[in-house]
Write an enzyme that holds these catalytic residues in place. Structure first.
Site, PDB file in Angstrom:
ATOM      1  N   SER A  88       0.946  -1.033   0.084  1.00 51.55           N
ATOM      2  CA  SER A  88      -0.071   0.092   0.043  1.00 51.55           C
ATOM      3  C   SER A  88       0.992   1.274   0.138  1.00 51.55           C
ATOM      4  CB  SER A  88      -0.896   0.102   1.024  1.00 51.55           C
ATOM      5  OG  SER A  88      -1.702   1.345   1.234  1.00 51.55           O
ATOM      6  N   TYR A 115      -1.108  -0.040  10.462  1.00 48.12           N
ATOM      7  CA  TYR A 115      -1.509  -0.517   9.062  1.00 48.12           C
ATOM      8  C   TYR A 115      -0.291  -0.092   7.940  1.00 48.12           C
ATOM      9  CZ  TYR A 115      -3.616  -1.239   4.142  1.00 48.12           C
ATOM     10  OH  TYR A 115      -3.828  -1.470   2.730  1.00 48.12           O
TER      11      TYR A 115
END
Ligand code: NAD
Length: 246
Positions: free
Chosen positions: A141, A154
């Site tokens: 990501s 995250y």
């Protein structure tokens, strides 16, 4: 484009990008192990692949459980043949501010997203290294590069996935195995719909230079490219699908 890989192990195959990737690879003729913590979701995808004439298997595993991952990879290999393609999509993306984050919230995200990637890649990597052939694709990501307000766990886990991908690429090249990661950008899946408010979603789509966000099937097209000859002479790369616009 012909894919010369035969057996794909796809984690997170019950939903979103993993599901679209499993279906696309099955359409290309690969035998596919659809792996997910949610067995019913994996089984639904398996049935869809089988109905289209594919050979597929549904398996449940929590990727954060090292021993269970080893057993799952052995089970998939016994049923379908040794995996020569890994598409590792399993992941979670809860939101929380750092100052309010509990040890458990931090650990849970690191356990699934980072430890899980390590466990799956190690188990599959041993098989691929022995056969001296294989392709690994992780889902990373841009949060792992640029950070994430209310999602530091995250972001840190995905930064770790990128570093793990590059390290594995260095170690496994001599064994005939390539390792790359996709940075898909915001993609229309249950994860992103649960993470973003409707307003955030609309704003991102409106700001995007192409006028909309990615569909999981479009990320699956990139998975198929990397799974084919295009990905066999490419390693240690983070492939970013969309330009960053904010
Ligand atoms: P999704 O929530 O639609 O699918 C994720 C799947 O992973 C689910 O089926 C879930 O059951 C499974 N899973 C979760 N925890 C698991 C565990 N412990 N063990 C096994 N399976 C588990 O998500 P998605 O949007 O398709 O995301 C796929 C990957 O792409 C993730 O790694 C995510 O971080 C990454 N990603 C997604 C986006 C996006 O906008 N959708 C953006 C950047 C990166």
């Amino acid at each position: 484009m012909a894919l010369d890989r035969q057996v794909a192990l796809v984690t997170g195959a019950g939903s979103g990008i993993g599901r679209a990737s499993a279906l696309a690879l099955a359409r290309q003729g690969l035998r596919v192990a659809a792996v997910d913590r949610d067995l019913a979701a994996a089984e639904a995808v398996r049935q869809q692949m089988a109905a289209a004439g594919g050979t597929a298997l549904a398996l449940t595993v929590d990727v954060a459980d090292s021993a269970a991952v080893d057993a799952m990879v052995a089970q998939a290999g016994a049923a379908l043949g040794s995996p020569d393609l890994l598409v590792h999509c399993a992941g979670i993306a809860p939101r929380q501010a750092v100052l309010d984050m509990s040890d458990h919230e931090w650990r849970q995200v690191m356990a699934v997203n980072l430890d899980g990637t390590f466990y799956v890649a190690r188990a599959v990597g041993r098989v691929m290294a022995e056969r001296r052939a294989g392709t690994m694709i992780f889902l990373a990501s841009d949060r792992g590069l640029y950070g994430h307000a209310r999602g530091a766990h995250y972001a840190a886990s995905k930064g770790g996935v990128i570093a793990l991908m590059k390290s594995l690429a260095l170690e496994l090249a001599a064994h005939g195995v390539t390792v790359n990661a996709i940075n898909p950008g915001t993609t229309d899946t249950p994860m992103s719909r649960a993470t973003l408010s409707d307003d955030e979603w609309q704003r991102r789509a409106a700001q995007d230079p192409l006028g909309r966000l990615s569909r999981p099937e479009e990320i699956a097209e990139l998975v198929c490219f990397l799974a084919g000859p295009g990905g066999h002479f490419m390693t240690g790369q983070l492939v970013t699908v969309r330009m960053r616009f904010g």
